[in-house]
Design a protein around this motif. Structure first.
Motif, mmCIF file in Angstrom:
data_model
loop_
_atom_site.group_PDB
_atom_site.id
_atom_site.type_symbol
_atom_site.label_atom_id
_atom_site.label_comp_id
_atom_site.label_asym_id
_atom_site.label_seq_id
_atom_site.Cartn_x
_atom_site.Cartn_y
_atom_site.Cartn_z
ATOM 1 N N HIS A 62 -5.356 6.572 -4.596
ATOM 2 C CA HIS A 62 -4.114 6.190 -3.910
ATOM 3 C C HIS A 62 -3.892 7.150 -2.737
ATOM 4 N N HIS A 64 -1.823 9.375 -1.522
ATOM 5 C CA HIS A 64 -0.877 10.491 -1.466
ATOM 6 C C HIS A 64 -1.571 11.692 -0.820
ATOM 7 N N ASP A 66 -1.981 14.719 -1.378
ATOM 8 C CA ASP A 66 -2.810 15.657 -2.152
ATOM 9 C C ASP A 66 -4.099 14.997 -2.663
ATOM 10 N N HIS A 67 -4.310 13.743 -2.300
ATOM 11 C CA HIS A 67 -5.539 13.043 -2.716
ATOM 12 C C HIS A 67 -6.405 12.636 -1.528
ATOM 13 N N HIS A 148 2.586 4.629 -10.401
ATOM 14 C CA HIS A 148 2.704 5.939 -9.744
ATOM 15 C C HIS A 148 2.775 5.723 -8.231
ATOM 16 N N ASP A 166 -3.456 9.930 -10.907
ATOM 17 C CA ASP A 166 -2.101 10.402 -11.228
ATOM 18 C C ASP A 166 -1.388 9.479 -12.220
#
Ligand SMILES: [Zn+2]
Length: 298
Positions: A62, A64, A66-67, A148, A166
């Motif tokens: 996904h 986000h 931090d990914h 999420h 996540d």
């Protein structure tokens, strides 16, 4: 940063913030499952250099920050293929999309400055009904775990190792989590329940841990998210302004808002819990005197 062998060709990089799995193809080419945050880039690059790894593909759970923090950079450096769920891939296609996706309270020039490294082209879209994605000739099974984020996916490597992303968090992360994020908490809880039915050899959670059995962790996650929702419900009595609920949550959960971006993240998190409480018919959302208010249902 250390590399841990999980099973067969599936490995995991242990970083401070996250576990980043990868699948090794022949000749030290690897497929990364997510890429961590930008400030981990140098360490990741050094690790790849030391092991003579070349990133051949990236499979994203996904979008986000931090990914996907290093997707654009690795794509440019290694000319690797990138695959992502179609329902969210649009967010990384332009700064305007990124601003809309994250509901950012700042003009595009600031979004570009702050998030310039998060826009990239995607080679393969993973569709809602798709259960397998082939990347660099390697098939990964897709488990759709929306909630999420709108189109979040978990993926199973050919070694039967599930990367959950996540869709679950570890017990350690729960200890420090004030308001863990779920875009759609109702759907997220359903996705967590769906994980009970899987029987994989190992399970990797982005934040963070490697497990052989996740059934107790699923129970704990569901309880924890519901408990946090109940705490927020308790801040709402007879007609409370949205702004007031925001203030209460920040104060009572001891959240430090240090930037506009952090403000936006907290706002998004809180709105998700309020949506969930409305869905569960615990509270109502109303408009009064031109203001959004919430009140407890009797
Ligand atoms: Zn996330």
């Amino acid at each position: 940063m250390n590399i841990q062998k999980i099973k067969g060709n599936t490995f995991c990089i242990d970083t401070q913030m996250a576990d980043i799995p990868f699948y090794k193809i022949e000749n030290k080419r690897i497929i990364l499952l997510d890429t961590g945050v930008r400030n981990q880039r140098e360490e990741l690059e050094n690790l790849f250099k030391k092991n003579h790894f070349k990133v051949a593909g990236i499979l994203c759970s996904h979008p986000h920050v931090d990914h996907i923090g290093n997707v654009a950079y690795f794509k440019e450096k290694y000319h690797c293929q990138v695959a992502m769920p179609a329902g969210e891939a649009w967010a990384c296609r332009s700064f305007s999309n990124f601003k809309i996706y994250n509901n950012i309270h700042a003009p595009l020039s600031i979004v570009k400055k702050h998030y310039g490294h998060l826009i990239f082209d995607i080679d393969k879209l993973i569709l809602e009904q798709q259960n397998i994605i082939n990347i660099c000739g390697i098939p990964f099974s897709i488990i759709h775990t929306p909630g999420h984020s709108p189109d979040h996916i978990s993926m199973i490597t050919p070694d039967n190792v599930l990367y959950i992303g996540d869709a679950l968090i570890s017990s350690e992360v729960m200890k420090g989590a004030k308001m863990p994020y779920a875009f759609n908490l109702k759907e997220d809880l359903e996705s967590k329940r769906k994980l009970y039915n899987l029987s994989c050899s190992n399970y990797i959670i982005a934040h963070k841990g490697i497990y052989e059995d996740i059934s107790k962790l699923i129970d704990k996650n569901i309880e924890f998210y519901q408990y946090r929702a109940k705490r927020i419900e308790d801040f709402i009595g007879e007609k409370v302004d949205w702004e007031k609920i925001f203030e209460r949550v920040v104060e009572r959960f001891h959240i430090h808002i240090t930037s506009i971006f952090k403000h936006d993240v907290i706002e998004r998190m809180l709105k998700s819990y309020l949506d969930y409480l409305v869905e569960m018919e615990k509270i109502e959302i109303i408009l009064e005197d031109g203001k959004i208010k919430y009140k407890k249902r009797i």
